[in-house]
Design an enzyme around this catalytic site. Sequence first.
Site, short mmCIF file in Angstrom:
data_model
loop_
_atom_site.label_atom_id
_atom_site.label_comp_id
_atom_site.label_asym_id
_atom_site.label_seq_id
_atom_site.Cartn_x
_atom_site.Cartn_y
_atom_site.Cartn_z
N LYS A 1 54.03 22.69 60.46
CA LYS A 1 53.53 21.62 61.32
C LYS A 1 52.93 22.22 62.60
CE LYS A 1 57.24 18.65 59.57
NZ LYS A 1 58.35 17.72 59.95
N TYR B 1 52.90 10.80 55.08
CA TYR B 1 54.25 10.30 55.38
C TYR B 1 54.43 8.83 54.99
CZ TYR B 1 56.03 14.47 57.84
OH TYR B 1 56.50 15.72 58.16
N ASN C 1 60.55 20.02 64.08
CA ASN C 1 61.31 20.86 63.13
C ASN C 1 60.42 21.78 62.29
OD1 ASN C 1 60.28 18.98 61.39
ND2 ASN C 1 62.25 18.17 60.70
N HIS D 1 57.46 21.31 56.80
CA HIS D 1 57.65 20.23 55.82
C HIS D 1 57.75 20.85 54.43
CE1 HIS D 1 56.93 16.76 53.26
NE2 HIS D 1 56.07 17.53 52.62
N GLU E 1 51.78 15.27 46.93
CA GLU E 1 51.39 15.95 48.16
C GLU E 1 50.40 17.08 47.88
OE1 GLU E 1 55.51 14.74 50.49
OE2 GLU E 1 55.19 16.85 50.00
P1 ATP Z 1 59.80 16.75 55.92
O1 ATP Z 1 59.38 15.54 55.08
O2 ATP Z 1 58.98 16.92 57.17
O3 ATP Z 1 59.94 17.99 55.10
P2 ATP Z 1 62.53 15.97 55.67
O4 ATP Z 1 62.18 15.70 54.25
O5 ATP Z 1 63.62 16.95 55.97
O6 ATP Z 1 61.28 16.48 56.47
P3 ATP Z 1 62.19 13.16 56.21
O7 ATP Z 1 63.29 12.19 56.17
O8 ATP Z 1 61.18 13.19 55.12
O9 ATP Z 1 62.85 14.62 56.42
O10 ATP Z 1 61.46 12.98 57.62
C1 ATP Z 1 60.15 13.47 57.80
C2 ATP Z 1 60.01 13.99 59.20
O11 ATP Z 1 60.17 12.92 60.11
C3 ATP Z 1 61.07 15.01 59.63
O12 ATP Z 1 60.76 16.31 59.25
C4 ATP Z 1 61.05 14.85 61.13
O13 ATP Z 1 60.00 15.62 61.71
C5 ATP Z 1 60.75 13.39 61.31
N1 ATP Z 1 61.97 12.64 61.54
C6 ATP Z 1 62.95 12.36 60.65
N2 ATP Z 1 63.95 11.67 61.21
C7 ATP Z 1 63.59 11.52 62.52
C8 ATP Z 1 64.18 10.89 63.65
N3 ATP Z 1 65.36 10.28 63.54
N4 ATP Z 1 63.51 10.94 64.82
C9 ATP Z 1 62.32 11.55 64.92
N5 ATP Z 1 61.70 12.17 63.90
C10 ATP Z 1 62.32 12.15 62.72
MG MG Z 2 60.54 14.52 53.69
#
Ligand code: ATP
Ligand code: MG
Length: 137
Positions: free
Chosen positions: A9, A49, A112, A115, A126
Amino acid sequence: MERTFIAIKPDGVQRGLISEIISRFEQKGFKLVAIKIVVPSKDFAKKHYHDLKERPFFNGLCDFLSSGPVFAMVWEGEGVIKYGRKLIGATDPQKSEPGTIRGDLAVVVGRNIIHGSDGPETAKDEIGLWFKPEELV
Ligand code: ATP
Ligand code: MG
């Protein structure tokens, strides 16, 4: 062979973590089959997303993903979808184990750095969203 979509990211790119992250996947033994660096539009980020569109952080998350260059990749290997998520670590870096990418390199959930697709269906979707078939080797 199994494939997954992995993206560094804008925070990860800006912090100079591209080579560190590639190394971890390479050293594990996975194979890099596609890369591109791109600044996604906000509409594109919303497509990426779309599963999270009801969540309160959706708008901010899409603004962030489209805020700068994203380093998009496809990795291949046995079990790469699940094990890739293991290399990445838990969504919230406060809960990611040391030794994982987020555990070692990130602090807050909104930044974080990486992705990874969460299953075979999302991996397929994706990869198709970010890459044309001819961009994969
Ligand atoms: P990614 O899809 O980015 O790999 P993930 O699968 O671990 O991450 P998801 O639940 O898909 O987690 O959430 C997608 C992204 O949304 C997270 O990587 C994070 O950047 C953001 N995100 C998730 N939860 C929160 C939250 N509570 N507050 C802010 N941002 C969040
Ligand atoms: Mg995810």
